[in-house]
Design a protein around this motif. Structure first.
Motif, PDB file in Angstrom:
ATOM      1  N   GLU A  35       0.844  -1.194   0.000  1.00 44.91           N
ATOM      2  CA  GLU A  35       0.000   0.000   0.000  1.00 44.91           C
ATOM      3  C   GLU A  35       0.879   1.243   0.000  1.00 44.91           C
ATOM      4  OE1 GLU A  35      -2.287  -0.706   3.525  1.00 44.91           O
ATOM      5  OE2 GLU A  35      -3.923  -1.574   2.361  1.00 44.91           O
ATOM      6  N   TYR A  36       0.352   2.313  -0.611  1.00 47.33           N
ATOM      7  CA  TYR A  36       1.112   3.557  -0.755  1.00 47.33           C
ATOM      8  C   TYR A  36       0.257   4.758  -0.375  1.00 47.33           C
ATOM      9  CZ  TYR A  36       4.266   0.674  -3.560  1.00 47.33           C
ATOM     10  OH  TYR A  36       5.120  -0.311  -3.995  1.00 47.33           O
ATOM     11  N   TYR A  37       0.925   5.759   0.186  1.00 49.21           N
ATOM     12  CA  TYR A  37       0.330   7.080   0.409  1.00 49.21           C
ATOM     13  C   TYR A  37       1.296   8.126  -0.126  1.00 49.21           C
ATOM     14  CZ  TYR A  37      -3.225   5.180   3.571  1.00 49.21           C
ATOM     15  OH  TYR A  37      -4.276   4.502   4.093  1.00 49.21           O
ATOM     16  N   SER A  38       0.756   9.190  -0.682  1.00 45.11           N
ATOM     17  CA  SER A  38       1.575  10.326  -1.121  1.00 45.11           C
ATOM     18  C   SER A  38       1.601  11.371  -0.017  1.00 45.11           C
ATOM     19  CB  SER A  38       1.009  10.944  -2.403  1.00 45.11           C
ATOM     20  OG  SER A  38      -0.298  11.475  -2.170  1.00 45.11           O
ATOM     21  N   TYR A  48       6.578   9.816   0.164  1.00 44.83           N
ATOM     22  CA  TYR A  48       5.606   8.724   0.081  1.00 44.83           C
ATOM     23  C   TYR A  48       5.728   7.818   1.293  1.00 44.83           C
ATOM     24  CZ  TYR A  48       9.540   5.796  -1.420  1.00 44.83           C
ATOM     25  OH  TYR A  48      10.738   5.122  -1.470  1.00 44.83           O
ATOM     26  N   PHE A  49       4.667   7.027   1.501  1.00 43.39           N
ATOM     27  CA  PHE A  49       4.611   6.041   2.565  1.00 43.39           C
ATOM     28  C   PHE A  49       4.304   4.698   1.915  1.00 43.39           C
ATOM     29  CE2 PHE A  49       3.943   5.565   7.184  1.00 43.39           C
ATOM     30  CZ  PHE A  49       3.538   4.235   7.219  1.00 43.39           C
ATOM     31  N   GLU A  50       5.110   3.698   2.215  1.00 45.34           N
ATOM     32  CA  GLU A  50       4.953   2.376   1.604  1.00 45.34           C
ATOM     33  C   GLU A  50       4.841   1.320   2.713  1.00 45.34           C
ATOM     34  OE1 GLU A  50       7.214  -0.354  -1.773  1.00 45.34           O
ATOM     35  OE2 GLU A  50       8.351   1.097  -0.605  1.00 45.34           O
ATOM     36  N   THR A  51       3.810   0.486   2.639  1.00 45.40           N
ATOM     37  CA  THR A  51       3.608  -0.580   3.624  1.00 45.40           C
ATOM     38  C   THR A  51       3.544  -1.937   2.928  1.00 45.40           C
ATOM     39  OG1 THR A  51       2.338   0.878   5.082  1.00 45.40           O
ATOM     40  CG2 THR A  51       2.102  -1.474   5.439  1.00 45.40           C
ATOM     41  N   THR A  52       4.350  -2.880   3.405  1.00 46.53           N
ATOM     42  CA  THR A  52       4.316  -4.246   2.882  1.00 46.53           C
ATOM     43  C   THR A  52       4.053  -5.216   4.034  1.00 46.53           C
ATOM     44  OG1 THR A  52       6.705  -4.495   3.146  1.00 46.53           O
ATOM     45  CG2 THR A  52       5.914  -3.731   1.002  1.00 46.53           C
ATOM     46  N   LYS A  53       3.377  -6.325   3.723  1.00 47.90           N
ATOM     47  CA  LYS A  53       3.035  -7.326   4.731  1.00 47.90           C
ATOM     48  C   LYS A  53       3.373  -8.714   4.205  1.00 47.90           C
ATOM     49  CE  LYS A  53      -0.898  -4.486   6.203  1.00 47.90           C
ATOM     50  NZ  LYS A  53      -2.370  -4.426   6.369  1.00 47.90           N
TER      51      LYS A  53
END
Length: 796
Positions: A35-38, A48-53
């Motif tokens: 998932e990403y946020y700008s 940016y913000f990057e989340t991995t699971k």
């Protein structure tokens, strides 16, 4: 122990604070897409913000591994600040509660690391800023703060229709239990990236630091798709955001231009300012803005401050100061200002030892404060982002205003003197007069109460009237600032004598860096000698010291010196910039053949804030260093009289500093910049060309030359630069005439003919191009570029 939502926290280091922004998403633990946020500020996507699971299996136990990364690019006062934050969670997939969390914050200058492990209802918190592990009892009403779910908000506000609620939350970055309140604002339809969402808008208030954040939660999916904080907007995005980020100028957020230059800032004793300021952080009231030395008349609503400030600080003279060690009884409400806290590590052994050493001769607490403030002012170099925490600032000797203020507060607390940060704004000559976000320190002096000092601004025992205090945990987001009145040294402006004293008269004028055509102006204004640094600031100067150096009133990191010719006339000015470059802790082994007297100096040095890397090495028994400004290895020669090492290929110098054990831990790089008095004649010629044509421009040159104008600098390099500027602007005819003029004036220079040949070639006159390239090569047989162009012309 409940699970918590909590937000994807983005820690943004400003000139003032490590602030937290938040981003959240609510997904099933079986949904493992990235998932990403700008991150947007001033209309620019700057991060940016990057989340991995990933689902992991270890020792027959399954757990969810969550990784977050935050990347952000900013500039503050022209300095680049690249921020990277790594969050890691190990989560029980059934309860969605994490049992391990680590956070790593890096701004290129400092690294802050914290780790939380949860066992049997106890959170064990460690940090590279803490001496010991802290333990927190997580009772049933405490939420564990994480970045990957918002279950309690969904349950309470989306499903349960709550309107407001307060939670106790364990903050796993700062290592403390805090209260956070949420309020339902409204239901709202919003459009984002071409998609419509039905959202609920919630407002969060962190009561420990006063931050306020707005969240938009999509009702059908339970995703947080947008949130805003302090002029920043964070929105749900996709992987393409990583290629879109640009550098945002944070000055646009934290500075307000007032178009009034007051060079001698420390001498401002009274100021009346019309202001409209938005602030995030602790709640501001009319009462909190009014205290001895500051009066505010106006309104405060939802931390929007609008009205008139009158600032006239009371200068404390130390009369009836508390004894030292501090023996004044203080109220329970002030005890917290004696205790360590996150980023103010007053219990750190190095902080305690240094503070005791600095204050060993103080006869009362005020003298102790002055000694500590003076040490911070003289030893901590200005740098963005700087040390951030007190102990990092002490160890790196680098910091912006918050770093200075935290270190001074930690010093004071470590020797028993109550101290706190004061935050608001300060008048500065940046941007031709402005107010910028700023922090300074306040110390408690018994019956006198709180006394403000500003070690960053070299105001070691006072603050000037350009300081406007908003609170302890606030931000400064100006919408309008206007100076209505001010006094210098207690005098109205009409009372200030601006006639230039005789000792300054021959210093006044313009000074040029010929290589770059940069012009400084030395002037006398509002009772002070000052230097106008183009596109930077105007610095008021103290009188010359015993070495003939003029230091600015606000800093010791630069100084100026004036050179005179044989007749006693001022012909040049030297600008010296001091840059501390710390020795890296990890070093390669010193080669065995290194002479004993050189061994302490060898190694790698780094100044991350200015992107400077230096290597000092041994070359056949002589000291060499990689010069960051010439990108060459240069020999160092010791000037014993100065106590400095001189670079053999430039005017620059270095000195080496040692720690208490006698080990070299830093070098100071002295960049010495030579400025000729006067302005380049090429500037006047260029202006005339664009106004009246090339013929008038050439005429202007000879008029100035015949007038023997002492304010004009006649220089081959400057004319050559003008010619090339015209050439690249497709003013080929004008360029040829300037190059011809340069050849006439400096006929023994190979470079003037090389440039003239280039201009003729561009104009299609190959015959004259060949002729001039031949002249250039005859004067300089090593002109390989001219040889190549000549060969090319002959083959055409």
């Amino acid at each position: 122990m409940k699970t918590t939502n909590k937000n994807n926290r983005l820690i943004i280091l400003t000139i003032l604070f490590l602030w937290s922004c938040t981003g959240m998403s609510q997904k099933s633990v079986n949904d493992y897409e990235t998932e990403y946020y700008s991150l947007e500020m001033s209309g620019i996507i700057c991060g940016y913000f990057e989340t991995t699971k990933a689902l992991m299996n270890e020792n027959e136990k399954e757990w969810l591994h969550v990784n977050d990364e935050v990347v952000m690019k900013l500039t503050v006062l022209g300095e680049g600040v690249d921020i990277n934050i790594q969050n890691e969670y190990k989560v029980d997939p059934e309860t969605e509660i994490y049992f391990y969390c680590s956070r790593n914050y890096n701004n290129g200058s400092v690294e802050l690391i914290s780790t939380t492990e949860v066992k049997d209802g106890i959170a064990y918190f460690t940090s590279n800023q803490e001496i010991e592990t802290k333990e927190f009892d997580l009772s049933d009403d405490v939420l564990l703060e994480s970045t990957y779910e918002v279950n309690h908000l969904i349950e309470d506000f989306i499903i349960g229709n709550e309107k407001e609620k307060t939670y106790k939350v364990f903050d796993n970055f700062r290592g403390q239990i805090v209260e956070k309140s949420y309020n339902f604002v409204q239901e709202e339809e919003i459009e984002l990236n071409g998609t419509s969402y039905s959202t609920v808008l919630l407002k969060e208030v962190d009561h420990s630091i006063g931050t306020q954040i707005n969240y938009w939660i999509d009702v059908p999916t339970h995703d947080v798709i947008k949130f805003t904080y302090s002029g920043r907007t964070i929105c749900k995005s996709d992987a393409s955001v990583k290629k879109k980020i640009q550098t945002a100028d944070f000055d646009d957020v934290i500075f307000a231009k007032v178009d009034k230059v007051i060079p001698n800032v420390p001498e401002i004793t009274y100021m009346k300012v019309e202001a409209k300021i938005k602030s995030d952080g602790s709640w501001i009231t009319l009462e909190s803005l009014n205290f001895p030395g500051q009066k505010f008349t106006g309104t405060v609503k939802d931390n929007l401050v609008e009205g008139i400030f009158e600032i006239e600080p009371i200068h404390y003279d130390g009369i009836n100061a508390p004894a030292f060690p501090f023996d004044y009884a203080i109220a329970d409400s002030l005890q917290k200002y004696l205790e360590p806290e996150s980023l103010i590590e007053s219990n750190h052994p190095e902080i305690i030892q240094a503070a005791k050493e600095i204050t060993r001769e103080a006869i009362d607490s005020w003298e102790a404060v002055i000694s500590l403030s003076k040490w911070v002012s003289e030893n901590i170099q200005g740098a963005i982002p700087g040390g951030t925490s007190a102990i990092n600032t002490y160890n790196t000797r680098l910091g912006e205003c918050v770093s200075h203020s935290r270190l001074l507060a930690a010093f004071c607390r470590s020797v028993g003197i109550p101290a706190r940060l004061s935050i608001g704004c300060m008048y500065t000559t940046y941007y031709h007069g402005s107010f910028g976000q700023h922090a300074w320190t306040e110390v408690f002096m018994g019956d006198v109460g709180w006394v403000a000092v500003d070690a960053t601004a070299n105001e070691i025992d006072f603050v000037d009237a350009g300081h406007i205090r908003l609170g302890e945990l606030t931000t400064f987001q100006p919408e309008k600032m206007k100076i209505l009145e001010y006094k210098i040294g207690g005098r109205e402006m009409s009372e200030v004598d601006n006639s230039v004293p005789d000792k300054y008269k021959d210093l006044i004028g313009n000074y040029s860096i010929i290589e770059y055509n940069i012009i400084f102006e030395v002037l006398y204004t509002e009772g002070s000698l000052a230097v106008d640094i183009p596109n930077k600031a105007v610095l008021a100067l103290h009188d010359a010291d015993e070495n003939g150096l003029y230091y600015p009133t606000a800093t010791r990191q630069v100084n100026f010196r004036f050179d005179r010719d044989d007749t006693g006339n001022v012909e040049a000015m030297w600008l010296q910039k001091l840059m501390p470059v710390s020795k890296k802790t990890e070093q390669e082994p010193v080669p065995e053949n290194t002479p004993d007297d050189l061994q302490p100096f060898l190694g790698e040095y780094s100044f991350a804030a200015a992107n400077i890397e230096i290597k000092v090495s041994n070359n056949d028994g002589e000291l060499f260093m990689s010069d960051p400004f010439t990108s060459t290895d240069t020999k160092l020669e010791l000037n014993e009289e100065k106590g400095k090492w001189e670079l053999t290929i430039s005017n620059n110098e270095v000195s080496f500093e040692k720690d208490e054990d006698g080990n070299v831990n830093q070098l100071t790089y002295y960049q010495n910049i030579y400025l000729h008095k006067g302005m380049l004649v090429s500037n006047f010629v260029e202006e005339t060309i664009y106004e009246s044509g090339i013929d008038e421009g050439i005429k202007k040159y000879f008029e100035l030359k015949d007038a023997n104008n002492e304010n004009c600098i006649f220089n081959e390099l400057a004319l050559n630069k003008l010619g090339h500027k015209l050439l690249t602007s497709d003013k080929t005819t004008e360029a040829i005439e300037i190059f011809k003029l340069n050849a006439e004036e400096y006929p023994e220079s190979w470079n003037v003919y090389d440039s003239l040949g280039e201009a003729y070639m561009k104009n299609g006159d190959n015959k004259l191009a060949i002729k001039n390239y031949k002249k250039s090569i005859k004067l300089n047989p090593e002109n390989s570029g001219g040889e190549e162009m000549l060969a090319k012309l002959k083959n055409e």
